[in-house]
Design an enzyme around this catalytic site. Structure first.
Site, mmCIF file in Angstrom:
data_model
loop_
_atom_site.group_PDB
_atom_site.id
_atom_site.type_symbol
_atom_site.label_atom_id
_atom_site.label_comp_id
_atom_site.label_asym_id
_atom_site.label_seq_id
_atom_site.Cartn_x
_atom_site.Cartn_y
_atom_site.Cartn_z
ATOM 1 N N ASP A 382 0.865 -1.167 0.000
ATOM 2 C CA ASP A 382 0.000 0.000 0.000
ATOM 3 C C ASP A 382 0.905 1.220 0.000
ATOM 4 O O ASP A 382 2.106 1.131 0.289
ATOM 5 C CB ASP A 382 -0.937 -0.025 1.214
ATOM 6 N N TRP A 383 0.353 2.376 -0.304
ATOM 7 C CA TRP A 383 1.147 3.572 -0.561
ATOM 8 C C TRP A 383 1.830 4.052 0.719
ATOM 9 O O TRP A 383 1.235 4.713 1.557
ATOM 10 C CB TRP A 383 0.257 4.633 -1.169
#
Length: 996
Positions: A382-383
């Site tokens: 995920d970012w």
């Protein structure tokens, strides 16, 4: 046509080509100590550079995601922001004054006690080692026949890549570095492109002229397999036409353990089977269009508070502490279904699991996902969820997103040049780097993205690649807005991907939203309504005469447009009608049909008089819209939430409670008690991100009908009208339980709003008992049970029959042998091959795989994680995509007859639940295995004409009939005792049963 003309296109214009045409057919030992947590790299894997402050980007038309903080206030540096603010305020005091000094001491100590969850000691305590066991090395991809051809092609390509190219295709180029929210570097020498990764599960984020589909929760409420697939297919088509290689959806985590969780709406409901079926069909639809789907968020990411590092000043994300059996039978179940249908990407989550970051947890990524489930694609972070460099790669992370490292948008990746150095000095085995690259390339081949007729090359070789910019609405703008590069070009081509005529995706969005609308109360058969008002009614009490117009009052902000559907970035506010939650899973609405607009079109205004009050603060006494003057009142209320980086109306991601927001309860009470001077009916429509407590008004005599419309997307009003007026049957069923209070959901259903340690701890001690399983176990009567929903017709179930296809047997078949994975030359190349090319122009904050000098490649002894050199045994539960193939053998076939006994056509959802035998014991330990009273194991939605009947068949697989044994580390089917199969219309309406 100009861009403005395109933006002004009406949905009617898109519909005009053709009408009435449809779209396409003991478990502590299961997770014991490891030293993975917080294992940041020394100079062999350089993470020791000076940590920079977070710098908020500016000058952009759209607000970037602040993935390392809930809001700009929550994280500004490595110091706790709350304490920093406090000290600044105290600095205004006159220091010599003893009163001020005393206040300062008290406030500082008190603040630390609160932030620390009750003790100053937590901030002086080193985070404990993780509690997930080590599992190394990463299983190589290419061992399954279903991916064999793609891996053969990938092997040939990767063999021709340089080391820096392998690093480049597994590293994001940085936030706002290119057109998409995530972009990998290319390998030009072999023809492998930069990949575009784009949110999200509801539609295409930051994209113009694309559909705002109903949220996944609404899709789950349809219980319609066909619609699940068709939505995925349309979503995938839009992504492909926009040049998106990797679609960041669907979401199956959070599962919905906590009903107030901010992102529950991004998933399909609070049951693993419902989630698994919907996720798998969505993935199949997306990938049938050649787009790589992403199963996310892996795993146990059940709340927004403390989901990531430095949120509320805490240096670490929270830990979801979960036992082995619960993990397998609840939270992993839909991921297994996703892998089984061939999902090509999995996104690891921000949170820790058992005190080890999910994106650095070797047990989860190597042992469970890649070995046990046989996942052949690539794992992306995920970012900003990656919290270590080499350690995360060794643990199974294949790709870092968006590329930036421990600080947002600083251009200092944990992969990129650091990964190159780690491979060149031997810290990262070349075998691992080769597997990372091969998995990425194999996924590209597996989805046919090498087909230039569908995926043309990007400029200058072709006109492919992303044809939009996530960062501006202008046609021409910066190519690399996150860098210092001022080069501009055409970045938005404004390609309309919504379809037209019979293929207009708004049709599908409307169909899904309508079938995902749940009718939960309908006294006196008030619904469906008549378009001309009085038709079909007797003379109502309190009405004047039938010749007068039928008076309908519409109340509530949620009925109208507010300031427009895109008034707030990422839909991060609650105003106007609610059709989506907020965050990265939300999209730009191309249009939004409000309930008010649709009702104005639906009623015959020659015989119906509509009055409107689009305010939740009812101040209409004596006005035409006064409820006392109405023959029918319609009240619209809502409850919003979303991703934790945004906050609105005091809600920071997760909801604070389950009540309607913005004084919705008071509005309903006011209207219902006064409608037609207390004699006329009120219909309540609720748009919400999940369960809403209705107890303050549900039993009021005037509340005759209640509709839970979930999050309907762009066709909100039209879909609602379809149900309100009976154009279609009311066929939505609840994908969650509606309790009478938040406390009804038990301790496991409560969010952690305040930190209880430096690493906040969420213990999943309820085990398997979430949502309806918890209500069943504790004999709690819900307001409306899981699976419930009313219809406009009546159905009857009969004639249940069980057929045994395969006998009971404890264990699945032995794990089948796999194929040999690709092999590569293991010679470490000359570090000089990784240098920046001569004359190379380096952009600020843009992430490259190159190194500046061979002196950067330092040699020494890398501190590999504990257990790294311990050989792991392949899981007996593995051997195929989704696990051992025999887990999916059908053992039982259940036949039932469904009859429509009513007077009109309608749809029913036939639901199958399973109760396990009593007194099942673990033979090796004698432990009695606890089971939920019943669990959903299958469903089918059927449409029948009046008086029509059909025989349905539902199968039960070995996995359905098994539990996860933490002792045997395998799925075990009880062979003694009696299973009970129950079939009905909801989790508490199960008239048919049969034993096995």
């Amino acid at each position: 046509m100009s861009r403005q003309d395109k933006l002004n296109d009406s949905r009617e214009g898109l519909l005009s080509a053709q009408e009435d045409v449809q779209l396409w057919a003991s478990s502590e030992e299961a997770y014991e100590s490891s030293s993975e947590l917080g294992q940041e790299l020394d100079e062999l894997d350089p993470l020791n550079g000076e940590k920079q402050e977070y710098i908020k980007p500016d000058g952009q038309r759209r607000r970037p995601r602040l993935e390392f903080g809930v809001s700009p206030l929550s994280y500004k540096s490595s110091k706790h922001s709350q304490l920093s603010s406090l000290l600044r305020e105290l600095g205004r005091c006159l220091w010599p004054r003893s009163t001020c000094l005393l206040i300062a001491v008290i406030l500082i100590v008190g603040s630390l006690l609160v932030i620390g969850g009750g003790g100053l000691w937590v901030y002086k305590t080193t985070p404990p080692d993780g509690q997930s066991p080590p599992w190394y090395p990463t299983p190589q991809g290419g061992t399954l026949k279903s991916w064999q051809e793609s891996y053969q092609k990938a092997e040939a390509m990767v063999k021709r890549m340089s080391l820096v190219e392998k690093v480049n295709i597994t590293t994001g180029t940085g936030w706002m570095s290119n057109m998409c929210v995530g972009n990998t570097g290319p390998a030009y020498s072999v023809g492998f492109p930069s990949l575009c990764l784009q949110d999200g599960p509801l539609g295409l984020r930051f994209v113009d002229h694309a559909t705002a589909f109903p949220a996944a929760l609404t899709v789950g409420a349809t219980w319609n397999r066909d619609l699940m697939y068709r939505r995925g297919r349309a979503h995938g088509l839009e992504a492909r036409l926009k040049g998106v290689n990797v679609l960041l959806g669907p979401s199956m985590g959070p599962l919905g353990r906590m009903p107030a969780g901010g992102r529950n709406w991004e998933g399909f409901g609070s049951d693993p089977v419902l989630q698994g079926v919907a996720a798998a069909l969505t993935i199949k639809g997306i990938q049938d269009e050649g787009v790589i789907a992403t199963a996310k968020h892996y795993i146990a990411n059940e709340q927004e508070h403390f989901r990531q590092s430095f949120e509320w000043g805490l240096p670490n994300a929270m830990s979801s502490n979960i036992d082995d059996r619960t993990l397998h039978e609840l939270y992993l179940w839909p991921f297994a279904d996703s892998v089984r249908v061939g999902v090509a990407s999995v996104m690891c989550s921000y949170n820790m699991v058992n005190n080890s970051y999910a994106c650095g947890n070797s047990k989860l990524m190597n042992g469970i996902l890649k070995d046990e489930l046989g996942f052949q694609g690539f794992v992306q972070s995920d970012w900003g969820a990656q919290r270590s460099g080499v350690a995360s790669a060794l643990a199974g992370l294949d790709m870092t997103m968006p590329g930036d490292g421990l600080r947002w948008m600083n251009g200092d990746s944990l992969f990129g040049p650091h990964l190159s150095k780690a491979a060149l000095n031997g810290s990262l085995p070349l075998e691992r780097l080769n597997d990372m690259a091969t998995r990425t390339v194999a996924a590209w081949y597996q989805l046919g993205q090498d087909d230039e007729s569908q995926w043309p090359a990007a400029p200058p070789e072709g006109d492919g690649g992303p044809n939009f910019s996530s960062w501006t609405d202008d046609e021409e703008s910066l190519l690399h807005p996150g860098s210092d590069d001022k080069t501009t070009a055409v970045v938005n081509k404004f390609i309309d991907v919504q379809g037209e005529g019979k293929e207009f995706h708004g049709r599908l969005a409307q169909e899904i939203a309508a079938e995902g609308t749940v009718l939960v109360k309908n006294e006196d058969q008030l619904l469906p309504l008549s378009r001309d008002g009085w038709s079909g009614e007797g003379i109502p009490k309190g009405a004047t005469e039938l010749k007068t117009k039928y008076r309908v009052g519409i109340y509530g902000e949620d009925a109208g447009p507010g300031k427009g559907p895109n008034a707030c970035p990422d839909r991060g506010c609650n105003q106007g009608t609610l059709a989506s939650g907020w965050g990265s899973g939300a999209v730009e609405f191309p249009y939004l049909v409000t309930p008010l607009k649709a009702l104005e079109s639906a009623f015959d205004l020659d015989s119906v008089n509509l009055t409107v009050s689009l305010s939740n603060d009812l101040q209409v006494k004596g006005a035409p819209s006064d409820p006392e003057n109405q023959d029918l009142c319609m009240v619209f209320i809502n409850a919003d939430a979303g991703e934790g980086y945004l906050a609105a109306d005091g809600i920071r991601g997760d909801r604070n409670d389950l009540y309607p927001q913005k004084n919705g309860d008071a509005l309903v009470q006011n209207v219902a008690q006064n409608c037609g001077a207390g004699y006329r009916p009120t219909v309540v429509i609720v748009h919400a991100v999940g369960p809403v407590v209705l107890e303050r008004w549900i039993d009021l005599p005037g509340v005759k009908a209640v509709i839970l419309a979930n999050l309907p997307g762009e066709e909100s009003g039209n879909a609602l009208v379809d149900v309100l007026f009976g154009d279609i049957d009311a066929s939505g069923r609840l994908p969650y339980t509606v309790g009478k209070s938040l406390e009804d959901y038990g301790p496991g259903g409560q969010l952690l709003y305040y930190p209880n340690a430096a690493i906040p701890q969420q213990n999943f001690t309820e085990g398997l008992h979430i949502d309806y399983r918890h209500f069943d176990k504790h004999a709690i009567t819900p307001r409306y049970e899981f699976g419930f929903g009313l219809s406009y017709t009546t159905f009857e179930l009969s004639n249940i029959r069980l057929t045994t296809l395969l006998p009971k047997s404890a264990l699945p078949a032995p794990r089948p042998a796999g194929l040999a994975p690709p092999t590569y030359n293991s010679t470490i190349p000359d570090p000089a091959t990784a240098l920046f090319p001569e004359g190379f122009r380096k952009l600020k904050k843009y992430i490259y795989p190159y190194i500046a000098s061979v002196s950067e490649v330092k040699h020494g002894s890398y501190p590999y994680p504990a257990g790294y050199d311990t050989a792991q045994q392949a899981s007996a539960a593995g051997g195929g995509e989704g696990g051992n193939p025999s887990l999916y053998d059908t053992h039982l076939l259940i036949n039932v007859t469904l009859s429509n006994t009513g007077s009109r056509k309608g749809k029913e959802v036939v639901q199958l639940y399973l109760s396990f035998p009593d007194d099942v014991v673990e033979p090796d330990t004698g432990e009695v295995i606890d089971f939920p009273i019943k669990v959903l194991r299958g469903f089918e939605k059927v449409e029948l004409e009046a008086e029509e009947s059909v025989v349905l068949s539902l199968g039960l697989t070995r996995r359905d009939l098994s539990f996860w044994s933490v002792v045997r580390q395998n799925w075990v089917m009880p062979t003694e005792g009696t299973f009970k199969v129950l079939v009905g219309r909801s989790s508490r309406d199960l008239p048919l049963s049969v034993e096995w």
